[in-house]
Write an enzyme that holds these catalytic residues in place. Structure first.
Site, PDB file in Angstrom:
ATOM      1  N   ARG A 232       7.357  44.258  18.402  1.00  0.00           N
ATOM      2  CA  ARG A 232       6.034  44.405  19.003  1.00  0.00           C
ATOM      3  C   ARG A 232       5.095  43.421  18.319  1.00  0.00           C
ATOM      4  O   ARG A 232       5.220  43.180  17.116  1.00  0.00           O
ATOM      5  CB  ARG A 232       5.482  45.826  18.799  1.00  0.00           C
ATOM      6  CG  ARG A 232       6.133  46.890  19.649  1.00  0.00           C
ATOM      7  CD  ARG A 232       5.713  46.797  21.122  1.00  0.00           C
ATOM      8  NE  ARG A 232       6.323  47.860  21.914  1.00  0.00           N
ATOM      9  CZ  ARG A 232       7.436  47.741  22.635  1.00  0.00           C
ATOM     10  NH1 ARG A 232       8.071  46.595  22.677  1.00  0.00           N
ATOM     11  NH2 ARG A 232       7.898  48.769  23.335  1.00  0.00           N
ATOM     12  N   GLU A 261      -1.033  40.917  24.508  1.00  0.00           N
ATOM     13  CA  GLU A 261      -0.347  40.418  25.722  1.00  0.00           C
ATOM     14  C   GLU A 261      -1.178  40.692  26.970  1.00  0.00           C
ATOM     15  O   GLU A 261      -1.811  41.742  27.055  1.00  0.00           O
ATOM     16  CB  GLU A 261       1.018  41.106  25.844  1.00  0.00           C
ATOM     17  CG  GLU A 261       1.933  40.725  24.703  1.00  0.00           C
ATOM     18  CD  GLU A 261       3.220  41.539  24.672  1.00  0.00           C
ATOM     19  OE1 GLU A 261       3.509  42.261  25.638  1.00  0.00           O
ATOM     20  OE2 GLU A 261       3.926  41.451  23.670  1.00  0.00           O
ATOM     21  N   HIS A 279       7.462  38.490  26.946  1.00  0.00           N
ATOM     22  CA  HIS A 279       7.966  39.862  26.754  1.00  0.00           C
ATOM     23  C   HIS A 279       9.058  40.198  27.788  1.00  0.00           C
ATOM     24  O   HIS A 279       8.868  41.072  28.637  1.00  0.00           O
ATOM     25  CB  HIS A 279       6.815  40.882  26.846  1.00  0.00           C
ATOM     26  CG  HIS A 279       7.161  42.204  26.212  1.00  0.00           C
ATOM     27  ND1 HIS A 279       6.223  43.017  25.621  1.00  0.00           N
ATOM     28  CD2 HIS A 279       8.345  42.852  26.090  1.00  0.00           C
ATOM     29  CE1 HIS A 279       6.810  44.106  25.157  1.00  0.00           C
ATOM     30  NE2 HIS A 279       8.100  44.039  25.433  1.00  0.00           N
TER      31      HIS A 279
END
Ligand code: NAP
Length: 312
Positions: A232, A261, A279
């Site tokens: 993460r 993000e 991602h």
């Protein structure tokens, strides 16, 4: 028999949304004009909730769901859920572990290779016609290099198994040593970073791991070291990472996840020793289908037997 009611917080794939709506009476929260006002007014009717590692469920939303019994979440990671609150209220929660291990681990190896050998940058070099003017600079070898893994759980172990094929010595850091693990344990994260050529992050996000990778860890990894993050964005102090990459005190970084993000620091765009991915760790057709099926199987198991298949 009437279909069970399900509250869905955010959209997943069209296929999943369609299947869910065929099997259950779904209320799509994101389609409500004022989602929170809707919840405050009607939240009492929902016992079952479907969400994802992206959308989660906030404490504010939970407060409007007094009869909630179970959350089935798409993806791995409990960081967008107030776990203490769920525990207090006895709300069960499942994610979709294991089915994505291979794809996330494959991607971690891909990032190691791409960052060290600069595949993406060399591809840009060819496309931009630069090869006509000269050869691409030499890069760094992958096989046989020392691999440090932060978080040797399901995904971390899948990465370690792949690293064996690259003749990489593997050591790991986590909170508890695993006596059955064939890999060396390192209680001191700084020492692991100092030892490693590649440091791969595969631990959970959330408050406990926030900025675990800070300036001193990056300095220990050093100008020849490469950081790979498939965990993460919150695990890394991003401003320290950008600074270390810009001044050359870190050798490179392969990043699938970021602090904010889909925002990615523009300062990194021009660096050939940095690989930036949107991602996509679990993002293959095969794995996403398995993840969707596992969300649905968890939901049905809870309805049938009052138990989730892959609970926390
Ligand atoms: P897992 O099986 O629960 O493993 C997590 C590992 O992290 C465990 O070894 C755990 O060991 C360690 N850990 C937990 N807290 C830690 C801490 N404070 N410091 C160091 N290590 C710690 O989880 P998983 O299925 O492998 O998934 C790992 C993470 O990958 C997920 O939580 C998610 O954030 C991320 N992920 C990313 C993608 C992507 O698309 N990029 C996809 C899936 C998952 P101890 O308990 O002993 O510390």
């Amino acid at each position: 028999m009437s279909k069970p009611q399900v509250l869905q917080i955010g959209p997943l794939s069209e296929r999943f949304n369609r299947t869910l709506a065929e099997q259950y009476k779904v209320t799509a929260l994101w389609q409500q004009a004022d989602p929170l006002a809707f919840l405050c007014e009607r939240g009492g009717q929902f016992e079952l909730l479907v969400s994802s590692a992206r959308f989660g469920c906030s404490a504010e939303q939970l407060a409007c769901l007094p009869n909630l019994r179970a959350i089935c979440s798409f993806g791995v990671g409990y960081d967008p859920y107030p776990l203490e609150l769920l525990r207090e209220r006895g709300i069960a929660i499942s994610t979709t572990p294991d089915v994505l291990n291979d794809c996330v681990a494959d991607l971690a190896m891909g990032l190691i290779i791409d960052t060290a050998r600069q595949l993406s940058a060399a591809d840009r070099f060819v496309r931009q016609g630069q090869w006509l003017a000269g050869n691409y600079p030499l890069t760094r070898k992958v096989s046989g290099k020392k691999l440090g893994i932060v978080g040797l759980g399901r995904i971390g172990q899948a990465i370690a198994r792949r690293a064996e094929g690259f003749a990489m010595p593997v050591r790991y850091h986590k909170r508890h040593q695993d006596p059955s693990s064939p890999y060396g344990f390192e209680a001191d994260l700084l020492a692991l970073a100092q030892w490693a050529d590649f440091l791969v992050l595969a631990c959970p996000g959330g408050a406990a791991t926030r900025h675990l990778i800070d300036a001193p860890v990056l300095a220990a990894l050093g100008p020849q070291g490469i950081l790979v993050n498939i965990a993460r964005g919150s695990v890394v102090e991003q401003s320290a990472l950008v600074a270390a990459l810009l001044d050359g005190s870190l050798g490179g970084a392969g990043l699938d996840v970021f602090a904010d993000e889909p925002e990615v620091p523009h300062a990194l765009f021009a660096l050939p020793n940095v690989v930036l991915l949107p991602h996509v760790g679990s993002g293959t057709q095969e794995t996403r289908l398995q993840m969707e099926e596992l969300v649905l199987a968890n939901l049905q198991a809870f309805i049938d037997k009052g138990e989730l298949l892959t609970p926390l």
